[in-house]
Design an enzyme around this catalytic site. Structure first.
Site, PDB file in Angstrom:
ATOM      1  CE  LYS A 104      -4.019  -2.135   2.176  1.00 17.48           C
ATOM      2  NZ  LYS A 104      -5.055  -2.055   3.239  1.00 17.48           N
ATOM      3  CB  ALA A 209       3.308 -11.358   5.665  1.00 16.33           C
ATOM      4  CG  LEU A 211      -3.402 -14.041   6.503  1.00 19.15           C
ATOM      5  CD1 LEU A 211      -4.851 -13.898   6.942  1.00 19.15           C
ATOM      6  CD2 LEU A 211      -2.498 -14.254   7.701  1.00 19.15           C
ATOM      7  CG  ASP A 277     -13.701   1.090   6.326  1.00 26.04           C
ATOM      8  OD1 ASP A 277     -14.911   1.126   6.067  1.00 26.04           O
ATOM      9  OD2 ASP A 277     -12.847   0.727   5.498  1.00 26.04           O
ATOM     10  CD  GLU A 282     -11.017 -12.084   5.443  1.00 23.05           C
ATOM     11  OE1 GLU A 282     -10.296 -13.099   5.341  1.00 23.05           O
ATOM     12  OE2 GLU A 282     -10.988 -11.132   4.632  1.00 23.05           O
ATOM     13  CG  ASP A 297      -8.134  -4.844   4.528  1.00 25.21           C
ATOM     14  OD1 ASP A 297      -7.005  -4.910   4.017  1.00 25.21           O
ATOM     15  OD2 ASP A 297      -9.110  -5.509   4.116  1.00 25.21           O
TER      16      ASP A 297
END
Length: 408
Positions: A104, A209, A211, A277, A282, A297
């Site tokens: 990013k 990294a 997953l 946000d 997960e 994120d």
């Protein structure tokens, strides 16, 4: 384009590359093998230390759009994508030893605050927020954020000249200031005005990294019960109903597992970084309903150090429940000799892009930590410690005992 073509011809990249052997000692593989029911990595993990170093130093061998951008372009199955936006450019960089990281780029300078009039769903994504979130997550002993490190990327040599994606190649250009720039290819907000540029080739960014693949380690993507409204008006039920948690408690799996406690952990983490946000979370299916929640994120964190968004703490204030281990860690980090801002400052000095956070953001962590402890205190005054503090450890520790384990 001509330069890219010549580069590929010089390196004979059009011919099939010799397959690389997978080394058992590769840091990426060791990181994946270290994932357990307790977190993404052990408290003391040499593999993570090596992984951070490798992401910082290894040359890139390929670059491509992430699945989010591909989903927007119709080039991949969107069923595994939570919420592709395409507004914020991110790339997948591959390294030797089959390593892969999400890049990013820098979109906002450290000293800039998010404008007050920005809605959270149109906020910038900040590379330094991803880095700082990893360090904070580790300090809190959650270990639910993938290892993340800062790096100066040569966008010409390490992205343009190694990518095989013609669409990605096509969005590179040289700005009037002679800087090499590129932008996202997506249905909206994707043009030269929203490009990121090197100086003239070097660009700051975060590398997180990857997953294990979904084929090897399936994950569920689940809407956050405290999801916000993603429109300019209207509110969700939790925003208008202070008894909303009573409804959540009646819904499986929040009714009879640690899931609600993990949601509160996530809310505490998001409040500290200022992230509004968190629309989904997960978790690995292998660990069942009591598995930990992945804190992925985090780039919309650390936007406004001058504002504490109390509504992020709704799961804590409405449910009035917290893990004992989490509370002990927070109490420890509120003590003068282990002040959270000081521990974060020292930890972030390890990153190549230090200073990662400005001083006002570091001090905001201390202020927000006190607000969390005050919220817990109000809950205890109302319902009693036995009801509020969930004993998630067989042998509860005192803050003094926890202090000795801070560095483990």
């Amino acid at each position: 384009s001509r330069r890219h073509k010549l580069y590929r011809e010089e390196l004979n990249l059009t011919s099939p590359a010799a397959p690389l052997p997978l080394r058992a000692e590769a840091s990426w593989l060791q990181f994946h093998l270290g994932i357990s029911r307790d977190g993404l990595y052990p408290r003391s993990s040499p593999a993570v230390t090596r992984l951070l170093r490798d992401m910082q130093e290894f040359p890139t061998i390929s670059a491509d759009y992430s699945q989010d951008e591909k989903a927007l372009l119709g080039a991949c199955d969107c069923s595994q994508i939570v919420k592709p936006s395409g507004v914020h450019l991110k790339l997948v960089l591959r390294f030797q030893d089959f390593g892969k990281a999400m890049f990013k780029p820098m979109r906002q300078k450290r000293e800039e605050e998010t404008p007050e009039d920005f809605f959270y769903f149109v906020d910038f994504q900040r590379h330094n927020a991803e880095i700082a979130a990893f360090h904070l997550d580790r300090i809190l002993d959650f270990r639910r954020v993938p290892p993340t490190v800062g790096r100066l990327i040569n966008v010409t040599k390490e992205i343009l000249e190694v990518t095989k994606n013609e669409v990605l190649q096509s969005v590179f250009f040289v700005s009037p200031a002679s800087n090499v720039c590129f932008f996202a290819k997506c249905p909206y907000m994707c043009k030269t005005e929203y490009a990121v540029c090197g100086n003239p080739h070097l660009l700051e960014g975060s590398l997180s990294a990857f997953l294990p693949s979904l084929n090897l380690a399936p994950r569920l993507s689940i809407p956050n019960p405290w999801i916000r409204s993603y429109s300019f008006d209207g509110k969700e039920e939790w925003e208008v109903n202070p008894l909303y948690c009573n409804t959540v408690r009646e819904i499986y799996p929040y009714s009879n597992s640690n899931r609600l406690l993990n949601i509160v952990d996530m809310a505490i983490f998001d409040f500290l970084i200022g992230n509004m946000d968190r629309h989904h979370y997960e978790m690995f299916t292998k660990f069942g309903d009591d598995g930990f929640l992945l804190h992925l994120d985090n780039a919309r964190g650390f936007g406004r150090h001058s504002h504490d968004e109390i509504s992020i703490l709704a799961p804590l204030s409405q449910c009035c429940i917290i893990k004992r281990t989490t509370l002990l860690r927070l109490q420890l980090l509120a003590e003068p000799e282990y002040r959270l801002s000081d521990v974060m400052r020292e930890s972030l000095l390890q990153d190549p892009l230090a200073p990662v956070l400005t001083e006002p953001h570091l001090l905001a962590l201390d202020r927000r930590l006190q607000l969390i402890l005050e919220a817990v205190g109000r809950c205890i005054d109302t319902f009693g410690e036995a009801t509020v503090v969930a004993n998630d450890t067989a042998q509860p520790q005192s803050p003094a005992a926890a202090r000795a384990k801070l560095d483990t």
